[in-house]
Design a protein around this motif. Sequence first.
Motif, PDB file in Angstrom:
ATOM      1  N   GLY A 293       0.868  -1.290   0.117  1.00 16.41           N
ATOM      2  CA  GLY A 293      -0.043  -0.008   0.101  1.00 16.41           C
ATOM      3  C   GLY A 293       0.885   1.378  -0.143  1.00 16.41           C
ATOM      4  N   ASP A 294       0.228   2.315   0.164  1.00 16.08           N
ATOM      5  CA  ASP A 294       1.065   3.879   0.109  1.00 16.08           C
ATOM      6  C   ASP A 294       1.956   3.888   1.149  1.00 16.08           C
ATOM      7  OD1 ASP A 294      -0.289   4.271  -2.349  1.00 16.08           O
ATOM      8  OD2 ASP A 294      -1.928   5.434  -1.386  1.00 16.08           O
ATOM      9  N   LEU A 295       1.544   3.676   2.234  1.00 15.43           N
ATOM     10  CA  LEU A 295       2.350   3.674   3.663  1.00 15.43           C
ATOM     11  C   LEU A 295       3.520   2.958   3.606  1.00 15.43           C
ATOM     12  CD1 LEU A 295       3.027   4.955   6.676  1.00 15.43           C
ATOM     13  CD2 LEU A 295       1.507   3.355   7.472  1.00 15.43           C
ATOM     14  N   GLY A 296       3.283   1.562   3.043  1.00 13.83           N
ATOM     15  CA  GLY A 296       4.476   0.463   3.020  1.00 13.83           C
ATOM     16  C   GLY A 296       5.436   0.941   1.844  1.00 13.83           C
ATOM     17  N   ALA A 297       4.835   1.484   0.867  1.00 15.51           N
ATOM     18  CA  ALA A 297       5.991   2.246  -0.187  1.00 15.51           C
ATOM     19  C   ALA A 297       6.781   2.949   0.307  1.00 15.51           C
ATOM     20  CB  ALA A 297       4.872   2.678  -1.529  1.00 15.51           C
ATOM     21  N   ARG A 298       6.167   4.016   0.967  1.00 16.93           N
ATOM     22  CA  ARG A 298       6.995   4.971   1.735  1.00 16.93           C
ATOM     23  C   ARG A 298       7.985   4.378   2.549  1.00 16.93           C
ATOM     24  NH1 ARG A 298       6.210  10.430   2.792  1.00 16.93           N
ATOM     25  NH2 ARG A 298       4.137  10.486   1.761  1.00 16.93           N
ATOM     26  N   LYS A 299       7.620   3.580   3.392  1.00 15.45           N
ATOM     27  CA  LYS A 299       8.551   2.924   4.446  1.00 15.45           C
ATOM     28  C   LYS A 299       9.722   2.229   3.611  1.00 15.45           C
ATOM     29  CE  LYS A 299       6.420   2.188   8.762  1.00 15.45           C
ATOM     30  NZ  LYS A 299       6.321   1.211   9.617  1.00 15.45           N
ATOM     31  N   GLY A 300       9.310   1.514   2.666  1.00 16.64           N
ATOM     32  CA  GLY A 300      10.387   0.729   1.716  1.00 16.64           C
ATOM     33  C   GLY A 300      11.197   1.775   0.977  1.00 16.64           C
ATOM     34  N   MET A 301      11.036   2.914   0.786  1.00 19.18           N
ATOM     35  CA  MET A 301      11.946   3.863   0.037  1.00 19.18           C
ATOM     36  C   MET A 301      12.637   4.359   1.261  1.00 19.18           C
ATOM     37  SD  MET A 301      11.148   3.894  -3.048  1.00 19.18           S
ATOM     38  CE  MET A 301      12.605   5.237  -3.454  1.00 19.18           C
ATOM     39  N   LEU A 302      12.240   4.339   2.312  1.00 24.39           N
ATOM     40  CA  LEU A 302      13.097   4.731   3.295  1.00 24.39           C
ATOM     41  C   LEU A 302      13.817   3.391   4.230  1.00 24.39           C
ATOM     42  CD1 LEU A 302      10.706   7.553   5.106  1.00 24.39           C
ATOM     43  CD2 LEU A 302      13.083   7.600   3.600  1.00 24.39           C
ATOM     44  N   GLY A 303      13.748   2.271   3.475  1.00 23.01           N
ATOM     45  CA  GLY A 303      14.043   1.060   3.920  1.00 23.01           C
ATOM     46  C   GLY A 303      15.149   0.270   3.132  1.00 23.01           C
ATOM     47  N   GLY A 304      15.826   1.051   2.386  1.00 20.86           N
ATOM     48  CA  GLY A 304      16.775   0.351   1.215  1.00 20.86           C
ATOM     49  C   GLY A 304      16.673   0.428  -0.111  1.00 20.86           C
ATOM     50  N   ILE A 305      15.593   0.740  -0.421  1.00 16.74           N
ATOM     51  CA  ILE A 305      15.081   0.891  -1.958  1.00 16.74           C
ATOM     52  C   ILE A 305      15.801   1.806  -2.541  1.00 16.74           C
ATOM     53  CG2 ILE A 305      13.100   1.063  -3.641  1.00 16.74           C
ATOM     54  CD1 ILE A 305      13.176  -1.829  -2.827  1.00 16.74           C
ATOM     55  N   ASN A 306      16.170   2.132  -3.833  1.00 16.41           N
ATOM     56  CA  ASN A 306      16.558   3.068  -4.462  1.00 16.41           C
ATOM     57  C   ASN A 306      16.391   2.992  -6.049  1.00 16.41           C
ATOM     58  OD1 ASN A 306      18.731   1.090  -5.002  1.00 16.41           O
ATOM     59  ND2 ASN A 306      20.028   2.646  -5.523  1.00 16.41           N
ATOM     60  N   ALA A 307      15.130   2.239  -6.259  1.00 18.46           N
ATOM     61  CA  ALA A 307      14.946   2.551  -7.797  1.00 18.46           C
ATOM     62  C   ALA A 307      13.398   2.005  -7.772  1.00 18.46           C
ATOM     63  CB  ALA A 307      15.556   1.389  -8.586  1.00 18.46           C
ATOM     64  N   VAL A 308      12.625   2.390  -8.842  1.00 11.88           N
ATOM     65  CA  VAL A 308      11.116   2.063  -8.804  1.00 11.88           C
ATOM     66  C   VAL A 308      10.666   1.808 -10.178  1.00 11.88           C
ATOM     67  CG1 VAL A 308      10.374   3.260  -6.679  1.00 11.88           C
ATOM     68  CG2 VAL A 308      10.451   4.498  -8.901  1.00 11.88           C
ATOM     69  N   ILE A 309       9.728   0.968 -10.570  1.00  9.04           N
ATOM     70  CA  ILE A 309       9.206   0.916 -11.623  1.00  9.04           C
ATOM     71  C   ILE A 309       7.901   1.728 -11.572  1.00  9.04           C
ATOM     72  CG2 ILE A 309       7.888  -0.615 -13.333  1.00  9.04           C
ATOM     73  CD1 ILE A 309       9.758  -2.754 -12.697  1.00  9.04           C
ATOM     74  N   VAL A 310       7.823   2.646 -12.569  1.00  9.35           N
ATOM     75  CA  VAL A 310       6.571   3.545 -12.483  1.00  9.35           C
ATOM     76  C   VAL A 310       5.576   3.095 -13.509  1.00  9.35           C
ATOM     77  CG1 VAL A 310       7.816   5.471 -11.682  1.00  9.35           C
ATOM     78  CG2 VAL A 310       7.619   5.209 -13.876  1.00  9.35           C
ATOM     79  N   GLY A 311       4.377   3.375 -13.096  1.00  8.51           N
ATOM     80  CA  GLY A 311       3.249   2.937 -13.991  1.00  8.51           C
ATOM     81  C   GLY A 311       2.710   1.430 -14.110  1.00  8.51           C
ATOM     82  N   ASN A 312       2.065   1.165 -14.975  1.00  9.12           N
ATOM     83  CA  ASN A 312       1.521  -0.335 -14.697  1.00  9.12           C
ATOM     84  C   ASN A 312       2.848  -1.462 -15.125  1.00  9.12           C
ATOM     85  OD1 ASN A 312      -0.977   0.612 -14.361  1.00  9.12           O
ATOM     86  ND2 ASN A 312      -1.444   0.931 -16.524  1.00  9.12           N
ATOM     87  N   TYR A 313       2.417  -2.316 -14.677  1.00  7.01           N
ATOM     88  CA  TYR A 313       3.466  -3.826 -14.933  1.00  7.01           C
ATOM     89  C   TYR A 313       2.838  -4.564 -16.028  1.00  7.01           C
ATOM     90  CZ  TYR A 313       4.423  -2.212 -10.404  1.00  7.01           C
ATOM     91  OH  TYR A 313       4.637  -1.653  -9.176  1.00  7.01           O
TER      92      TYR A 313
END
Length: 342
Positions: A293-313
């Motif tokens: 969810g949105d909160l977890g995505a924020r936590k993940g970005m502050l928990g080691g992630i440094n890249a994202v796929i944007v848009g649909n899969y």
Amino acid sequence: MTATSETSVAELTGILGVAREQVLERGEPLTQEQVLAVLRLPDSELDDLLALAHDVRMRWCGPEVEVEGIISLKTGGCPEDCHFCSQSGLFTSPVRSAWLDVPSLVEAAKQTAKSGATEFCIVAAVRGPDARLMAQVAAGIEAIRNEVDINIACSLGMLTQEQVDELAAMGVHRYNHNLETARSHFPNVVTTHSWEERSETLRMVREAGMEVCCGGILGMGETLEQRAEFAADLAALVPDEVPLNFLNPRPGTPFGDLEVLPAVDALRAVAAFRLALPRTVLRFAGGREITLGDLGARKGMLGGINAVIVGNYLTTLGRPAESDIDLLGELKMPIKALNDTL
């Protein structure tokens, strides 16, 4: 999550001190056994774990975030039986076989570049590319290069040496071929090809000079021990990028009835993989919306992630690209510039 009976909470939480010295200070990745200790940490230690993983990411990777978009050139009708995938022609999943034309590829690349992304990945649901697919990829790459300034990656399944050489000659920047899961768990996930066959493609890609993108999916029935094994498998590969997906159970697939990975377990895994791969591009990929969810995505970005796929899969919806870009702005995480990824 509670500690195992054989391991005290004190012993488990002590792994954070070890990781701070070993990974944060010296840049040395955690071993498989150490990753397992991290995965066994109680929920009460999660915030401290995420903070440490973020510190490791900032020290060894920096604050920039690499943004990528993906597009499916050939969808559905795959002959393989990857149990998580609704594109397999062996299951009753509702994904029809379809091809994307070159103008549509170019338009998708343009829209991806407008989002701020520096990487555009062309994906095909195949065991490996045939002559028609290779020709379509070549035409697409040439057309994109004529109109869009963006790195081009590909994910076309298992390759021959000749195909690897062709893609390198086309200027493919990075090749994605996921190992998917731990070697010991792989036969429970795929039976139509082997872990070793995937590994061989990655070896050839590396030797041809393309960057290696290799990750997998968490939550496919693997044990914590196998999750730690998978992190070690990836660390041994020394990939340039690791996309972390979380199973989004697809109707009609063998894994369609599996439960979604709990958010705390997903976040614990994100941090553990960062500590196993301190200098690697660690990318949020499919399933993060349903898992975190949105909160977890924020936590993940502050928990080691440094890249994202944007848009649909490929077959599931992602977050709107604007939402991820806005989140990066709120977190004051700059998007990596194109010239920094070359």
